[in-house]
Design an enzyme around this catalytic site. Structure first.
Site, PDB file in Angstrom:
ATOM      1  N   SER A 260      -1.975  -9.798  -8.351  1.00 34.96           N
ATOM      2  CA  SER A 260      -2.794  -8.594  -8.228  1.00 34.96           C
ATOM      3  C   SER A 260      -1.928  -7.383  -8.577  1.00 34.96           C
ATOM      4  O   SER A 260      -0.744  -7.513  -8.863  1.00 34.96           O
ATOM      5  CB  SER A 260      -3.330  -8.457  -6.807  1.00 34.96           C
ATOM      6  OG  SER A 260      -2.278  -8.053  -5.952  1.00 34.96           O
ATOM      7  N   LYS A 261      -2.555  -6.231  -8.517  1.00 30.89           N
ATOM      8  CA  LYS A 261      -1.881  -4.978  -8.868  1.00 30.89           C
ATOM      9  C   LYS A 261      -0.552  -4.810  -8.115  1.00 30.89           C
ATOM     10  O   LYS A 261       0.381  -4.193  -8.623  1.00 30.89           O
ATOM     11  CB  LYS A 261      -2.800  -3.798  -8.537  1.00 30.89           C
ATOM     12  CG  LYS A 261      -3.734  -3.460  -9.667  1.00 30.89           C
ATOM     13  CD  LYS A 261      -3.053  -2.521 -10.656  1.00 30.89           C
ATOM     14  CE  LYS A 261      -3.583  -2.664 -12.059  1.00 30.89           C
ATOM     15  NZ  LYS A 261      -2.628  -3.107 -13.039  1.00 30.89           N
ATOM     16  N   ARG A 262      -0.514  -5.343  -6.894  1.00 32.22           N
ATOM     17  CA  ARG A 262       0.715  -5.208  -6.103  1.00 32.22           C
ATOM     18  C   ARG A 262       1.912  -5.781  -6.849  1.00 32.22           C
ATOM     19  O   ARG A 262       3.048  -5.402  -6.626  1.00 32.22           O
ATOM     20  CB  ARG A 262       0.579  -5.960  -4.774  1.00 32.22           C
ATOM     21  CG  ARG A 262      -0.196  -5.249  -3.704  1.00 32.22           C
ATOM     22  CD  ARG A 262      -0.237  -6.068  -2.448  1.00 32.22           C
ATOM     23  NE  ARG A 262      -0.809  -7.401  -2.689  1.00 32.22           N
ATOM     24  CZ  ARG A 262      -0.145  -8.542  -2.595  1.00 32.22           C
ATOM     25  NH1 ARG A 262       1.103  -8.554  -2.245  1.00 32.22           N
ATOM     26  NH2 ARG A 262      -0.742  -9.695  -2.835  1.00 32.22           N
ATOM     27  N   GLY A 264       2.465  -5.558  -9.968  1.00 32.09           N
ATOM     28  CA  GLY A 264       2.755  -4.817 -11.204  1.00 32.09           C
ATOM     29  C   GLY A 264       1.636  -5.024 -12.199  1.00 32.09           C
ATOM     30  O   GLY A 264       0.481  -5.194 -11.814  1.00 32.09           O
ATOM     31  N   GLU A 270      -1.611  -3.636 -20.501  1.00 30.21           N
ATOM     32  CA  GLU A 270      -0.489  -3.018 -19.785  1.00 30.21           C
ATOM     33  C   GLU A 270       0.847  -3.591 -20.277  1.00 30.21           C
ATOM     34  O   GLU A 270       1.822  -2.874 -20.413  1.00 30.21           O
ATOM     35  CB  GLU A 270      -0.616  -3.249 -18.279  1.00 30.21           C
ATOM     36  CG  GLU A 270      -1.651  -2.368 -17.598  1.00 30.21           C
ATOM     37  CD  GLU A 270      -1.864  -2.782 -16.153  1.00 30.21           C
ATOM     38  OE1 GLU A 270      -1.390  -2.061 -15.270  1.00 30.21           O
ATOM     39  OE2 GLU A 270      -2.487  -3.830 -15.915  1.00 30.21           O
TER      40      GLU A 270
END
Ligand code: GLU
Length: 496
Positions: A260-262, A264, A270
């Site tokens: 997940s975004k946590r 990175g 991206e």
């Protein structure tokens, strides 16, 4: 189980445009692409956009661009067309309705008039009774077909449910990664294939399409494994051969949790924007769960496309390891010629960062080749070059000095003498090449009785603004004589 061994391989990647393309989806796409290429088959891209509330045209475009950046060319699908189109599910709605109505007519599916409230009440009662079966009670299964049709015609809301055959034993899913996976048919319920709002469910639409498109192997994330027995039931109802399945593991973060975004970056774009090379990124993702030999970390796209096989796909969750990705990216960068590095990495990155050369920092190809040779070994991500080259794109009087470097190297005994000596040695030096510069500076430490660092570091800080840069010859050759002398002069004010 069907035997597709000799059939012409047709595989598809079927993203839902409800978000960007993430690393998990990208790896699924890579495996489908590689499997098609390794088997001389066809790779199909289909956009599963049946969820109107969450699918957007923008996401579709982002996914297509990400696929192109990854270099996963599709043989059939959006923009290229093909004989089995259309390749957007929203354009295939008529086919799902037709298929569902055919199943109803054949007695393999039926109209269900149970309201959500009734279904909820049934479930609640079953729970109270501690009934081991809490699914649909098949209330509408035995309504006389002509009565059901009359109720539909009268406008009563309905769903369409598939009739899981009473005598259907366990559903065994042949999976190339997990082996045979057995599901109890009783637990499948007579599940809904068409909702009351007239839209098909995922388990139905996907099978109608996969059957119509002649898909032979379904390679997808193992979050879909539990959907598969229902899909097998649909294949059987449609009278279509069941393909071979290959459910690949999830990609987890280094803490073992769902990515997940946590952790990175998660989307392909991206990674692209962070400066990863497409080839390196594909290489890295391909090896997350597949290995041709257990040793290689660098595997060319060509090798992937010729050697990929489902036999070597692991069913264990893959762990995203950013350090390994960086390592592979740096390997790919280093494998480039200076010229290729300049054309494909350096110039596009500098351009994107809006850096314009100052003074006589020429645009000549040889200057870029020198800059490439100097930066390539120090580059992990393409975007690293921007920061490293910035001193070449800054006016002399605007160069900022790293205060720590100033304190450590310029505001020190001997620094001024080193700068004075360097200025003298470089003022009229010809030719202005890395080697000549190094030779000219070389005798200074001994002349001044100073260590090498005490001579070269003040020069470096004076010209670059900080204590880290490529070799001093390259650093100054790239900067040019006038800027070098002007910066040495300016830095004298920072000495003691
Ligand atoms: N659209 C589905 C998804 O993105 C496709 C799943 C499948 O491959 O069947 O999860």
């Amino acid at each position: 189980m069907s035997n597709n061994k000799n059939a012409q391989v047709r595989v598809r990647f079927a993203p839902s445009p409800t978000g960007k393309l993430h690393v998990g989806g990208a790896r699924t796409a890579i495996y489908n692409w590689a499997f098609a290429r390794a088997n001389g088959g066809t790779f199909i891209l289909r956009i599963d956009d049946t969820d109107p509330t969450r699918s957007t045209e923008e996401n579709t475009q982002v996914i297509l661009r990400a696929m192109q950046w990854l270099g996963l060319d599709w043989d059939e699908g959006p923009e290229v067309g093909g004989a089995y189109g259309p390749y957007f599910q929203t354009e295939r709605m008529g086919l799902y309705r037709e298929a569902a109505e055919r199943l109803v007519a054949e007695g393999k599916a039926y109209y269900c008039f149970c309201s959500p409230e009734k279904l909820a009440a049934d479930r609640e009662e079953a729970a109270k009774r501690h009934d081991s079966f809490q699914g649909y009670r098949r209330t509408c299964r035995n309504i006389d077909p002509s009565e059901a049709q009359a109720r539909v015609d009268a406008g009563e809301p309905y769903t369409i449910r598939i009739k899981v055959p009473d005598d259907r034993g366990d559903v065994i899913v042949p999976d190339a990664v997990h082996g045979n996976v057995t599901f109890n048919a009783k637990e499948l319920d007579d599940f809904i294939i068409f909702r009351s709002d007239g839209t098909p469910t995922y388990n139905f639409a996907t099978v109608v399409d996969d059957a119509a498109m002649g898909i032979t192997h379904i390679i997808r994330g193992d979050d879909h494994l539990s959907n598969t027995p229902r899909q097998v039931v649909v294949y059987e109802a449609l009278g279509a051969p069941t393909p071979t399945f290959a459910h690949i593991s999830m990609i987890l973060g280094s803490d073992g949790k769902k990515l997940s975004k946590r952790h990175g970056a998660t989307s392909v774009e991206e990674y692209r924007d962070a400066g990863y090379l497409s080839d390196a990124f594909v290489n890295y993702l391909a090896l997350l769960g597949w290995a041709p030999d257990g040793e290689s970390t660098v595997i060319s796209r060509e090798r992937l496309a010729s050697e990929f096989s489902l036999d070597h796909v692991s069913k264990n969750p893959a762990i995203m390891d950013p350090k390994k990705l960086d390592f592979i990216n740096a390997e790919y960068l280093r494998a480039m010629s200076d010229e290729q590095f300049a054309d494909e990495v350096l110039v596009p990155q500098l351009h994107a960062a809006d850096l314009e050369p100052v003074g006589e920092c020429t645009h000549e190809a040889s200057w870029y080749d020198l800059l490439s040779a100097a930066l390539k070994p120090r580059t992990t991500l393409s975007s690293d070059v921007v920061d490293q080259a910035r001193y070449l794109y800054t006016a002399d009087d605007e160069l900022e000095y790293d205060q720590k470097a100033v304190k450590k190297w310029l505001a020190k005994q001997g620094a001024r003498e080193a700068l004075v000596a360097a200025k003298g040695a470089l003022a009229t030096l010809e030719p202005w090449t890395p080697q000549a510069i190094e030779e000219a500076l070389d005798p200074i430490p001994e002349q001044l009785g100073l260590g090498k660092g005490k001579v070269f570091q003040p020069i470096r800080v004076a010209c670059v603004g900080r204590a880290v840069s490529p070799g001093i010859g390259d650093t100054l050759a790239l900067l040019g004589r006038d800027h070098t002398l002007a910066r040495i002069e300016r830095a004298m004010e920072l000495t003691i």
